[in-house]
Scaffold this motif. Sequence first.
Motif, mmCIF file in Angstrom:
data_model
loop_
_atom_site.group_PDB
_atom_site.id
_atom_site.type_symbol
_atom_site.label_atom_id
_atom_site.label_comp_id
_atom_site.label_asym_id
_atom_site.label_seq_id
_atom_site.Cartn_x
_atom_site.Cartn_y
_atom_site.Cartn_z
ATOM 1 N N UNK A 1 27.277 39.763 32.929
ATOM 2 C CA UNK A 1 28.198 39.440 31.844
ATOM 3 C C UNK A 1 29.238 38.418 32.267
ATOM 4 N N UNK A 2 29.826 38.618 33.439
ATOM 5 C CA UNK A 2 30.894 37.715 33.859
ATOM 6 C C UNK A 2 31.101 37.841 35.360
ATOM 7 N N UNK A 3 31.642 36.795 35.948
ATOM 8 C CA UNK A 3 32.049 36.812 37.346
ATOM 9 C C UNK A 3 33.469 36.273 37.418
ATOM 10 N N UNK A 4 34.398 37.129 37.832
ATOM 11 C CA UNK A 4 35.809 36.773 37.847
ATOM 12 C C UNK A 4 36.290 36.551 39.275
ATOM 13 N N UNK A 5 37.051 35.485 39.467
ATOM 14 C CA UNK A 5 37.658 35.204 40.756
ATOM 15 C C UNK A 5 39.079 35.740 40.739
ATOM 16 N N UNK A 6 39.391 36.637 41.692
ATOM 17 C CA UNK A 6 40.702 37.291 41.735
ATOM 18 C C UNK A 6 41.412 36.862 43.011
ATOM 19 N N UNK A 7 42.370 35.959 42.880
ATOM 20 C CA UNK A 7 43.030 35.382 44.045
ATOM 21 C C UNK A 7 44.278 36.153 44.447
ATOM 22 N N UNK A 8 44.708 37.103 43.623
ATOM 23 C CA UNK A 8 45.858 37.923 43.956
ATOM 24 C C UNK A 8 45.420 39.295 44.434
ATOM 25 N N UNK A 9 46.136 40.317 43.995
ATOM 26 C CA UNK A 9 45.796 41.688 44.365
ATOM 27 C C UNK A 9 44.578 42.167 43.583
ATOM 28 N N UNK A 10 43.955 43.215 44.097
ATOM 29 C CA UNK A 10 42.758 43.769 43.443
ATOM 30 C C UNK A 10 42.931 45.277 43.269
ATOM 31 N N UNK A 11 44.063 45.685 42.735
ATOM 32 C CA UNK A 11 44.315 47.097 42.482
ATOM 33 C C UNK A 11 43.505 47.565 41.277
ATOM 34 N N UNK A 12 43.536 48.864 41.052
ATOM 35 C CA UNK A 12 42.835 49.396 39.892
ATOM 36 C C UNK A 12 43.333 48.790 38.602
ATOM 37 N N UNK B 1 30.500 41.736 36.861
ATOM 38 C CA UNK B 1 30.330 42.757 35.827
ATOM 39 C C UNK B 1 28.973 42.541 35.167
ATOM 40 N N UNK B 2 28.098 43.521 35.314
ATOM 41 C CA UNK B 2 26.795 43.501 34.658
ATOM 42 C C UNK B 2 26.846 44.426 33.445
ATOM 43 N N UNK B 3 26.172 44.037 32.396
ATOM 44 C CA UNK B 3 26.113 44.871 31.196
ATOM 45 C C UNK B 3 24.665 45.205 30.889
ATOM 46 N N UNK B 4 24.427 46.450 30.515
ATOM 47 C CA UNK B 4 23.098 46.913 30.128
ATOM 48 C C UNK B 4 23.255 47.631 28.793
ATOM 49 N N UNK C 1 28.117 49.645 32.134
ATOM 50 C CA UNK C 1 28.556 48.543 32.976
ATOM 51 C C UNK C 1 28.284 48.861 34.438
ATOM 52 N N UNK C 2 27.992 47.839 35.208
ATOM 53 C CA UNK C 2 27.897 47.948 36.665
ATOM 54 C C UNK C 2 28.894 46.966 37.254
#
Length: 472
Positions: free
Chosen positions: A103-114, A88-91, A72-73
């Motif tokens: 693979x996907x593009x996610x929109x994160x409108x809240x926190x972006x913790x681990x 998220x890219x998948x190879x 994954x990238x």
Amino acid sequence: MDDYAVFFKTEKFVLVQTQGHGLIMVTDFNQSQILEETMLMLRTVTRRIEDIAGNLELQLDREVASFDFFSLALDESCDIRDTAQLLIFVRGITDFKITEELAVMRSMKGTTTGSDLFMEVNACMDTLGLKWDRLAGVTVDGCPNLTGKNVGLLKRMQDKVTEIDADQKLIFLHCIIHQHVLCRSVLKIDHVIDVVAKTVNFIRARALNQRQFGSLLEEHETEQRNIGYHIAVRWLSLGKVLKRVWDLKAEIREFCETKGKDIPELSDEDWMADFAFAVDVTALMNDLNTKLQGKGLFVHEMHSLVKAFMRKIQFLSSQLESNTLTHMQTLKEVTPSADHLRRYSSMLGALHGEFSRRFADLRKIEDEMHMISSPFTCSLDNAPSDVQLELIDLQSDAVLAEHVKSGSLLDFYSSLKEENFPNMRRHAQKMLVYFIHQDMELYDEEVDTHLQCRALNITEHLGQTQYILSDK
């Protein structure tokens, strides 16, 4: 399919299915008015784009189900509305056929913790049906919430893999092109860049200045007809701008004098020497950057390019110490002093050290990269224990030795029999599936720009545009 416009083009004709007009054969490609009659309803365009997107997702679902291994990238950044977007890219590799997709593009409108990022990655893998025990490696851009050792995304991903298989170790890599660009910070040439940027901005900021400077270049019959901006996110632009300004320094000095703009640095020998050094070094780094962006490169090939560049830097550093400027053509034009050369040699040494530090992650897998890229010359002692006996069989086979010379690595390892070389094939699949740079299909070389996520609602608005207003 009745309501879909159908375009079938050959060398002789085009078939166009229009709404309400049936199927039309166009034999004269210049009859553009017929194609203009294929107007579709606005919502129809949007719906069809969504259908195409859904079909692509189904194709990807079928592909990932057969992956032997995958990597994954991940890239997390903010769009123009300050909303965090996770790409998220998948190879993946099936037998020795490689598939690489967004693979996907996610929109994160809240926190972006681990923890937040891990939940998104886990959801993506569940949606696509990707198995954690087949994950070989992860490539990131170095953000703390991705790379944190205690609660970062990578730590959580390793913990997840360990729960399934205690012996499985993920390979974590930093985008190799991004690392290369970050290394440039140790050169300490900001005093050169700042002056060059201000000079370019003075010429380009006003249309009148730009036109008059272009006319001056025409009068001098120079090859260049203009100079471009340097933009930090365009990784090749700095070297190109420095080189262009250096080539046009006489014309720039003349133009600025006619405009009453004083640029004292252009008459400062010390600054001009630093400028010449910056031109040569950034040209070398641009050359490496361009090579790293070659299509179809594997991790071992890119690592070889980086190692070659590091050797060049070491060699040039030693040459500068001995007052040899054979490979520094721009610096040779200004005849720098011995103090300058010692300082430049030290800067190249610092650059070499920074490359060595930042690419330490690749050195961890260097022996395995060598084994996969050169299986007939690698040392048995440095090979993993599960492939040592297979390596002996491989290196003793003259037919296979000829095969590896005549074709690609993918073809070579695909030709190895599963029953004879199962572990070699498995190690090769893992090594060849590693992601180490951005998807080159999403890069425009002409303008030196990579993919940037700006909005997720493009399919909602496609087909809704009725007017485009412009002053051009």
